[in-house]
Write an enzyme that holds these catalytic residues in place. Structure first.
Site, PDB file in Angstrom:
ATOM      1  N   SER A 112       0.721  -1.278  -0.037  1.00  0.00           N
ATOM      2  CA  SER A 112       0.095   0.014  -0.032  1.00  0.00           C
ATOM      3  C   SER A 112       0.841   1.219  -0.047  1.00  0.00           C
ATOM      4  O   SER A 112       1.600   1.521  -0.945  1.00  0.00           O
ATOM      5  CB  SER A 112      -1.096   0.144   1.212  1.00  0.00           C
ATOM      6  OG  SER A 112      -1.926   0.898   1.069  1.00  0.00           O
ATOM      7  N   HIS A 113       0.646   1.984   0.942  1.00  0.00           N
ATOM      8  CA  HIS A 113       1.464   3.222   0.957  1.00  0.00           C
ATOM      9  C   HIS A 113       2.771   3.259   1.828  1.00  0.00           C
ATOM     10  O   HIS A 113       3.385   4.447   1.861  1.00  0.00           O
ATOM     11  CB  HIS A 113       0.606   4.368   2.055  1.00  0.00           C
ATOM     12  CG  HIS A 113       0.194   3.515   3.276  1.00  0.00           C
ATOM     13  ND1 HIS A 113      -0.407   2.693   3.439  1.00  0.00           N
ATOM     14  CD2 HIS A 113       0.843   3.626   4.537  1.00  0.00           C
ATOM     15  CE1 HIS A 113      -0.815   2.202   4.726  1.00  0.00           C
ATOM     16  NE2 HIS A 113       0.203   2.841   5.449  1.00  0.00           N
ATOM     17  N   ASP A 276      -2.199   6.635  -3.204  1.00  0.00           N
ATOM     18  CA  ASP A 276      -1.190   5.756  -2.686  1.00  0.00           C
ATOM     19  C   ASP A 276      -0.567   4.815  -3.402  1.00  0.00           C
ATOM     20  O   ASP A 276      -0.844   4.558  -4.891  1.00  0.00           O
ATOM     21  CB  ASP A 276      -1.629   5.192  -1.270  1.00  0.00           C
ATOM     22  CG  ASP A 276      -2.669   4.061  -1.497  1.00  0.00           C
ATOM     23  OD1 ASP A 276      -3.371   4.027  -2.533  1.00  0.00           O
ATOM     24  OD2 ASP A 276      -2.416   3.289  -0.564  1.00  0.00           O
ATOM     25  N   ASP A 278      -0.789   1.470  -4.014  1.00  0.00           N
ATOM     26  CA  ASP A 278      -1.665   0.698  -4.848  1.00  0.00           C
ATOM     27  C   ASP A 278      -3.124   1.258  -5.249  1.00  0.00           C
ATOM     28  O   ASP A 278      -3.973   0.697  -5.641  1.00  0.00           O
ATOM     29  CB  ASP A 278      -1.995  -0.711  -3.843  1.00  0.00           C
ATOM     30  CG  ASP A 278      -2.743  -0.373  -2.624  1.00  0.00           C
ATOM     31  OD1 ASP A 278      -2.538   0.614  -1.942  1.00  0.00           O
ATOM     32  OD2 ASP A 278      -3.440  -1.341  -2.154  1.00  0.00           O
ATOM     33  N   ASP A 280      -5.690   2.737  -3.559  1.00  0.00           N
ATOM     34  CA  ASP A 280      -6.927   2.572  -2.848  1.00  0.00           C
ATOM     35  C   ASP A 280      -7.228   3.699  -1.935  1.00  0.00           C
ATOM     36  O   ASP A 280      -8.404   4.137  -1.603  1.00  0.00           O
ATOM     37  CB  ASP A 280      -7.018   1.240  -2.358  1.00  0.00           C
ATOM     38  CG  ASP A 280      -6.042   0.759  -1.269  1.00  0.00           C
ATOM     39  OD1 ASP A 280      -5.040   1.895  -1.127  1.00  0.00           O
ATOM     40  OD2 ASP A 280      -6.149  -0.140  -0.606  1.00  0.00           O
ATOM     41  N   ARG A 281      -6.062   4.676  -1.773  1.00  0.00           N
ATOM     42  CA  ARG A 281      -6.242   5.530  -0.668  1.00  0.00           C
ATOM     43  C   ARG A 281      -6.547   6.980  -1.518  1.00  0.00           C
ATOM     44  O   ARG A 281      -5.902   7.071  -2.851  1.00  0.00           O
ATOM     45  CB  ARG A 281      -5.096   5.956   0.126  1.00  0.00           C
ATOM     46  CG  ARG A 281      -4.851   4.624   1.236  1.00  0.00           C
ATOM     47  CD  ARG A 281      -3.776   5.157   1.986  1.00  0.00           C
ATOM     48  NE  ARG A 281      -3.773   3.855   3.069  1.00  0.00           N
ATOM     49  CZ  ARG A 281      -3.434   4.154   4.395  1.00  0.00           C
ATOM     50  NH1 ARG A 281      -2.821   5.252   4.604  1.00  0.00           N
ATOM     51  NH2 ARG A 281      -3.169   2.973   5.224  1.00  0.00           N
ATOM     52  N   LYS A 375     -11.611   0.194  -1.102  1.00  0.00           N
ATOM     53  CA  LYS A 375     -11.413   1.380  -1.137  1.00  0.00           C
ATOM     54  C   LYS A 375     -10.917   1.855  -2.470  1.00  0.00           C
ATOM     55  O   LYS A 375     -10.257   0.995  -3.141  1.00  0.00           O
ATOM     56  CB  LYS A 375     -10.721   2.118   0.063  1.00  0.00           C
ATOM     57  CG  LYS A 375      -9.244   1.603   0.136  1.00  0.00           C
ATOM     58  CD  LYS A 375      -8.877   2.362   1.531  1.00  0.00           C
ATOM     59  CE  LYS A 375      -7.472   2.019   1.786  1.00  0.00           C
ATOM     60  NZ  LYS A 375      -7.549   0.790   2.659  1.00  0.00           N
TER      61      LYS A 375
HETATM   62  C1  G16 Z   1      -4.945  -0.570   5.470  1.00  0.00           C
HETATM   63  C2  G16 Z   1      -6.563  -1.048   5.534  1.00  0.00           C
HETATM   64  C3  G16 Z   1      -7.551   0.106   5.938  1.00  0.00           C
HETATM   65  C4  G16 Z   1      -6.679   0.571   7.246  1.00  0.00           C
HETATM   66  C5  G16 Z   1      -5.360   1.257   7.027  1.00  0.00           C
HETATM   67  C6  G16 Z   1      -4.626   1.615   8.120  1.00  0.00           C
HETATM   68  O1  G16 Z   1      -5.204   0.387   4.347  1.00  0.00           O
HETATM   69  O2  G16 Z   1      -7.140  -1.620   4.260  1.00  0.00           O
HETATM   70  O3  G16 Z   1      -8.511  -0.505   6.266  1.00  0.00           O
HETATM   71  O4  G16 Z   1      -7.574   1.647   7.592  1.00  0.00           O
HETATM   72  O5  G16 Z   1      -4.581  -0.061   6.443  1.00  0.00           O
HETATM   73  O6  G16 Z   1      -4.770   0.512   9.233  1.00  0.00           O
HETATM   74  P1  G16 Z   1      -3.697   0.492  10.448  1.00  0.00           P
HETATM   75  O7  G16 Z   1      -4.193   1.733  11.363  1.00  0.00           O
HETATM   76  O8  G16 Z   1      -4.129  -0.755  11.266  1.00  0.00           O
HETATM   77  O9  G16 Z   1      -2.345   0.701   9.877  1.00  0.00           O
HETATM   78  P2  G16 Z   1      -3.930   0.134   3.137  1.00  0.00           P
HETATM   79  O10 G16 Z   1      -4.149   1.235   2.468  1.00  0.00           O
HETATM   80  O11 G16 Z   1      -2.766   0.116   4.139  1.00  0.00           O
HETATM   81  O12 G16 Z   1      -4.303  -1.100   2.569  1.00  0.00           O
END
Ligand code: G16
Length: 542
Positions: A112-113, A276, A278, A280-281, A375
């Site tokens: 992800s990010h 971000d 991937d 989704d953000r 997302k």
């Molecule tokens: C993932 C999850 C999200 C979550 C985020 C932060 O996002 O898919 O639902 O809100 O992590 O999670 P945490 O607070 O546990 O670090 P992504 O964009 O990283 O896949």
């Protein structure tokens, strides 16, 4: 020919908030990725003859693991794999493909990010047939399998060239390499009024989209510049790179600072956004304004009916617990359902499948709808553009108008990154021990009205998730939430979420710092953050 390789379990393959995330060198250990992939093949439900979608965000090690996943799929009886060209698929595009092609699921390679590159992060996530992240029951079964694994199966031959769109075979398995953008862009055209947005852009609506050298570049070039006619140059950093140009593909004010500076400066366009690693953000900005993710969710929910895909109205809204209550006020006023879930997109899947909610969102820069089960960064950008085109107002006017109608939830998240894990866990334990005696305690002008450790019972399948974050609520509705991130790869990340509701429009122009000062100080008193983490300041405020 199928080769069976002996292996031994690794103790640390428990998926977190969003799949298994570790440093690249950790994933490069012999058999590490293969063990997790084999556990997915063993534990996940795969009806005979079904397909699997495979793709990732293009980060370092992505193509290598995709080739291994294809070879392992061929050795594990998968009938067909559908793979993004060059291994590229944004997370929402992968979710869409799983749904469109009625695949049994998908393997998404992404952290992800989190930063990429040889010393950066990597991740593997499994999505189920509805296109959404595997729920806890499935991730638990995968984890359990990793703990008993003794061998994996892999096709003894090269995977096809990932750069060539088309169909080929590997043993008995069909391999289809697809254009990663086409189906996703077509889906967006069904949801939004592309004609109206195109006309608004032709009539002078200006925008910039920062793809942060990550996966959304090709999607944004196609949709924003080609289909919607935004001038070339609208998409910044639009070529995916294995290490995200050396940056951190996290769309927030810290990591997307150049975009924020542009939107706050004298040559600001009307609208700015970023996505971000991937895809989704999202981060949404207007000239002179950064829209918090929680406010963005509320504004999108209140205005979604202006886009053709949501013209009939929305069934309900879901938000993660730490996300501000701004969306709740929209739901209440519109008499639609509102659901509060633990952090993690996987918790929205059942609500979306059951038609209870149409729009979901999280404070962590995620918003999406029932069009996929992830997302979706560009979706949020397009819905904003559709709303701007319909309302003919600026982003700031829309947001300020929203506060005037619904009240303003001042909100900030403070992240303390790479904190000593034991110290972070002790901080949380210490909070939990004091929960029962918190109600009625006074801190300055704040009086605790309730305090708990959030637990969630899924209204559809009855599953229960406990220990999802400590909530301290004060009379008047302000609150502080403490939880540990489930996506970090080094030490622990402590997240502190601070929120204050302000109904009075005369007090909607305070700075966030001013509005939240007493709560921030109180968070340190209650959580003993400085003392226990040794940190005077958070690393990131979003
Ligand atoms: C993932 C999850 C999200 C979550 C985020 C932060 O996002 O898919 O639902 O809100 O992590 O999670 P945490 O607070 O546990 O670090 P992504 O964009 O990283 O896949």
């Amino acid at each position: 020919m199928i080769r069976t390789v002996a292996t031994k379990p690794f103790g640390d393959q428990k998926p977190g908030t969003s799949g298994l995330r570790k440093k690249v060198p950790h994933f490069q250990q012999e058999n590490y990725a293969e063990n997790f992939l084999q556990s997915i093949f063993d534990a996940a439900e795969r009806p005979a003859g079904s397909a699997l979608v495979i793709g990732g965000d293009g980060r370092f090690f992505n193509a290598e693991v995709i080739r291994r996943a294809i070879r392992m799929a061929a050795a594990n009886g998968v009938a067909k794999v559908i793979v993004g060209q060059n291994g590229i698929l944004s997370t929402p595009a992968a979710s869409n493909l799983i749904r469109q092609r009625k695949a049994a699921g998908g393997i998404i390679l992404s952290a992800s990010h989190n930063p990429g590159g040889p010393d950066g992060d990597f991740g593997i996530k499994y999505n189920i047939a509805n296109g959404g992240p595997a729920p806890e029951g499935v991730t638990e079964a995968i984890y359990k399998r990793t703990q008993g694994i003794s061998e994996y199966r892999i096709w003894d031959g090269d995977a096809p060239d990932l750069s060539v769109v088309g169909t080929s075979r590997l043993g008995d398995m069909e391999v289809e390499i697809v254009d990663p953008v086409a189906d996703y862009a077509a889906l967006m055209e069904t949801l939004f009024d592309f004609g109206k947005i195109r006309a608004a852009i032709a009539n002078g609506l200006t925008l910039r989209f920062d793809a942060m050298h990550a996966v959304t570049g090709p999607y944004a070039h196609e949709i924003l510049e080609r289909r919607l006619g935004a001038p070339v140059g609208t998409v910044l950093n639009g070529v995916p790179s294995e290490d995200f140009g050396g940056g951190h593909p996290d769309p927030n004010v810290v990591w997307a600072a150049p975009l924020v500076d542009l939107l706050m400066g004298p040559t600001a366009p009307d609208f700015g956004a970023a996505s971000d690693g991937d895809g989704d953000r999202n981060m949404i900005l207007g000239r002179g304004i950064v829209v918090t993710p929680s406010d963005s969710l509320a504004v999108l929910a209140a205005n979604a009916h202006l886009a053709p895909g949501y013209a009939k109205g929305i069934a309900g809204i879901a938000r993660s617990m730490p996300t501000s209550g701004a969306a709740d006020r929209v739901a209440k006023k519109r008499s639609i359902g509102i659901y509060e879930t633990p952090t993690g997109w996987k918790f929205f899947g059942n609500l979306l499948d059951a038609g209870k909610v149409t729009i979901c969102g999280e404070e962590s820069a995620g918003t999406g709808s029932d069009h996929v089960r992830e997302k979706d960064g560009l979706w949020a950008v397009l819905l904003w553009l559709n709303i701007l085109a319909e309302r003919g107002q600026s982003v700031a006017e829309i947001v300020e108008g929203h506060w005037a109608e619904f009240g303003r939830n001042y909100y900030q998240r403070h992240d303390y990154e790479e904190v000593d894990k034991a110290a972070a866990e002790e901080l949380m334990d210490h909070l939990r021990q004091r929960l029962a005696s918190m109600a009625g305690q006074r801190f300055g002008t704040l009086v605790v009205s309730e305090a708990d450790d959030f637990s969630y019972k899924d209204p559809i399948d009855g599953s229960v998730s406990t220990g999802q974050g400590v909530r301290i609520v004060f009379s008047g509705g302000s609150r502080i939430v403490f939880r540990l991130s489930g996506t970090g790869t080094v030490g622990a990340t402590l997240r502190v979420y601070i929120e204050r509701f302000e109904p009075d429009p005369a007090r909607h122009d305070l700075s966030v710092e001013e509005a939240l000062r007493e709560l921030v100080e109180t968070a340190d008193v209650i959580g003993e953050i400085r003392k226990r983490t040794g940190r005077a300041e958070p690393d990131v405020r979003t």
